[in-house]
Write an enzyme that holds these catalytic residues in place. Structure first.
Site, mmCIF file in Angstrom:
data_model
loop_
_atom_site.group_PDB
_atom_site.id
_atom_site.type_symbol
_atom_site.label_atom_id
_atom_site.label_comp_id
_atom_site.label_asym_id
_atom_site.label_seq_id
_atom_site.Cartn_x
_atom_site.Cartn_y
_atom_site.Cartn_z
ATOM 1 C CD GLU A 67 6.921 -0.150 12.684
ATOM 2 O OE1 GLU A 67 6.456 -0.012 11.232
ATOM 3 O OE2 GLU A 67 6.252 0.821 13.574
ATOM 4 C CG ASP A 114 -0.194 -0.771 2.283
ATOM 5 O OD1 ASP A 114 1.049 -0.941 2.376
ATOM 6 O OD2 ASP A 114 -1.053 -0.008 3.720
#
Length: 337
Positions: free
Chosen positions: A286, A196
Site C-alpha cells: 500500500e 476479506d
C-alpha cells in the site's frame, strides 16, 4: 420601532443574499467539511473536470455539494447520485467492455473469506458486463465450485505460499503483473481486490477508467499531514512532508490492463529494491501503491462507498455502501501455520 424593523429587515435580506452567493458564486476550493476531531479540511478543490468520454460528460457533479467530486488534475471522484447507472452500463456495452477481477486467497484466507466474496461479487460486481475471476491461491483444490452467471468465468492461478502475510501482500504485485499476459486476451479492464471484503451494493461500470484508485475510508476526511505515507527516506516508497494528494487503499485498485500492468510492475520493482537493502515500507504494497499514484495520477477516484469499514459508523456523506470490510480475524489468520 420603525427604525428597528428596517434594521432587522436589512440584516435578514443581507444574510439571505450572502447565503445564496456562497453556494452559487463562491469557488469550490473554499467550502469546508469537518474532519478528524473537529479539524476543518477542504472537501472541494479548484480546477475543472477533465472530460475524456461520454460517461464523464454525463456526470452530475453538482448533485453532491457535501463531498469532493473531482481532483485538482480533473479526475472525477465517484459518489452516489453523480452518475446514471443505466447510461454507464449502456456506454460500456457499446464499447464491449469486459472486466477481470483478481483476488488473493492464500492460506486460511481461502477458507475464511473466498466463497462469500465470490458469491457477493456475482450479485453486485459489474453485473452488466462480462467478468472473469482470477483467483490466486496456494490451494487450488479448495476453491469453491460456484454456479456463475452467463458471461462470467473463473480461472484459478496457483501461487507460492509465503510464511509472512507481509510477503504475501507485497508479492501479489508480481503475480498480478504475470497474469496480465492472460488477462489481456479476456478483459479490457482489471480490478484487484483483497479477499476479506464483501459486496453489498452495486459496484458497476461507473467505476471503470484508465487508472482507478480508491479513497481510504479511514483517511478521506483527514488533512494530508495525518496520512500514513512511508516517511523512511531509505525506502523507495518514501513521501516527504507536504507530498501526496489523497491516501489510497490498496484493497481496491484497477484500470485498463495496460495501466494495471505498469502499476504492479513498478510496485514490484520498488519492493525488490527495498528488500535488497533490508528495508520494508510502513504499509508494504500500500505504501508503494500510494507513491506510484502520487507520481502517476489516477484518471478516476472511487469514494469510500466502494470499500467501507462499518466500524467507522454511518456518516451522512456515505449514502450507499457497495463493498464492506469483512470482520478481521488477524490473530487467527495472519502468520498462521
Amino acid at each position: 420601532m420603525s427604525r428597528h424593523k428596517s434594521v432587522l429587515k436589512f440584516i435578514i435580506v443581507t444574510t439571505l443574499i450572502l447565503f445564496l452567493a456562497y453556494f452559487t458564486l463562491t469557488p469550490a476550493s473554499v467550502r469546508y467539511s469537518e474532519g478528524l476531531g473537529g479539524t476543518i479540511v477542504p472537501i472541494f478543490s479548484g480546477g475543472k473536470l477533465k472530460i475524456d468520454n461520454t460517461i464523464d460528460a454525463s456526470l452530475k457533479l453538482w448533485n453532491r455539494t457535501d463531498v469532493k467530486t473531482f481532483t485538482e488534475w480533473g479526475a472525477p471522484i465517484i459518489w452516489e447520485r453523480i452518475f446514471d447507472r443505466d447510461e454507464c452500463d449502456r456506454e460500456h456495452k457499446k464499447k464491449h467492455s469486459s472486466v477481470a477481477l483478481t483476488v488473493f486467497a492464500v492460506g486460511r484466507y481461502l477458507d475464511a473469506y473466498l466463497e462469500n466474496f465470490l458469491l457477493s461479487a456475482e450479485l453486485h460486481f459489474m453485473v452488466a458486463l462480462p467478468v472473469t475471476y482470477y483467483v490466486f491461491t496456494d490451494a487450488p483444490a479448495k476453491v469453491p465450485k460456484l454456479q456463475l452467471a452467463e458471461g462470467r468465468r473463473l480461472n484459478i492461478i496457483e501461487v507460492q505460499k509465503h510464511s509472512r502475510w507481509q510477503d504475501i501482500s507485497m508479492m501479489r504485485m508480481r503475480a498480478i503483473a504475470d497474469a496480465i499476459n492472460d488477462i489481456l486476451h479476456t478483459s479490457s479492464y482489471v480490478f484487484c481486490f483483497d479477499a476479506d471484503q464483501l459486496f453489498v451494493g452495486r459496484f458497476g461500470s461507473e467505476a471503470l477508467g484508465e487508472s482507478v484508485a480508491l479513497l481510504h475510508a479511514h483517511f478521506y476526511r483527514y488533512p494530508r499531514d495525518l496520512f500514513t505515507y512511508d516517511r523512511n527516506p531509505n525506502s523507495t516508497a518514501y513521501m516527504k512532508a507536504g507530498a501526496g494528494d489523497f491516501y489510497y487503499h490498496a484493497a481496491v485498485f484497477g484500470g485498463t490492463w495496460q495501466n494495471v500492468l505498469a502499476l504492479t510492475e513498478s510496485c514490484y520493482r520498488t519492493i525488490l529494491e527495498d528488500k535488497s537493502r533490508g528495508v520494508e515500507a510502513l504499509w508494504h504494497d500500500e505504501s508503494h501503491l500510494n507513491k506510484y499514484l502520487w507520481l502517476h495520477k489516477p484518471s478516476r477516484v472511487l469514494s469510500p462507498e466502494y470499500c467501507w469499514d462499518q466500524s467507522l459508523g454511518h456518516p451522512s456523506d456515505i449514502r450507499v455502501k457497495r463493498l464492506l470490510w469483512a470482520e478481521k480475524q488477524y490473530d487467527r489468520l495472519r502468520d498462521a501455520p
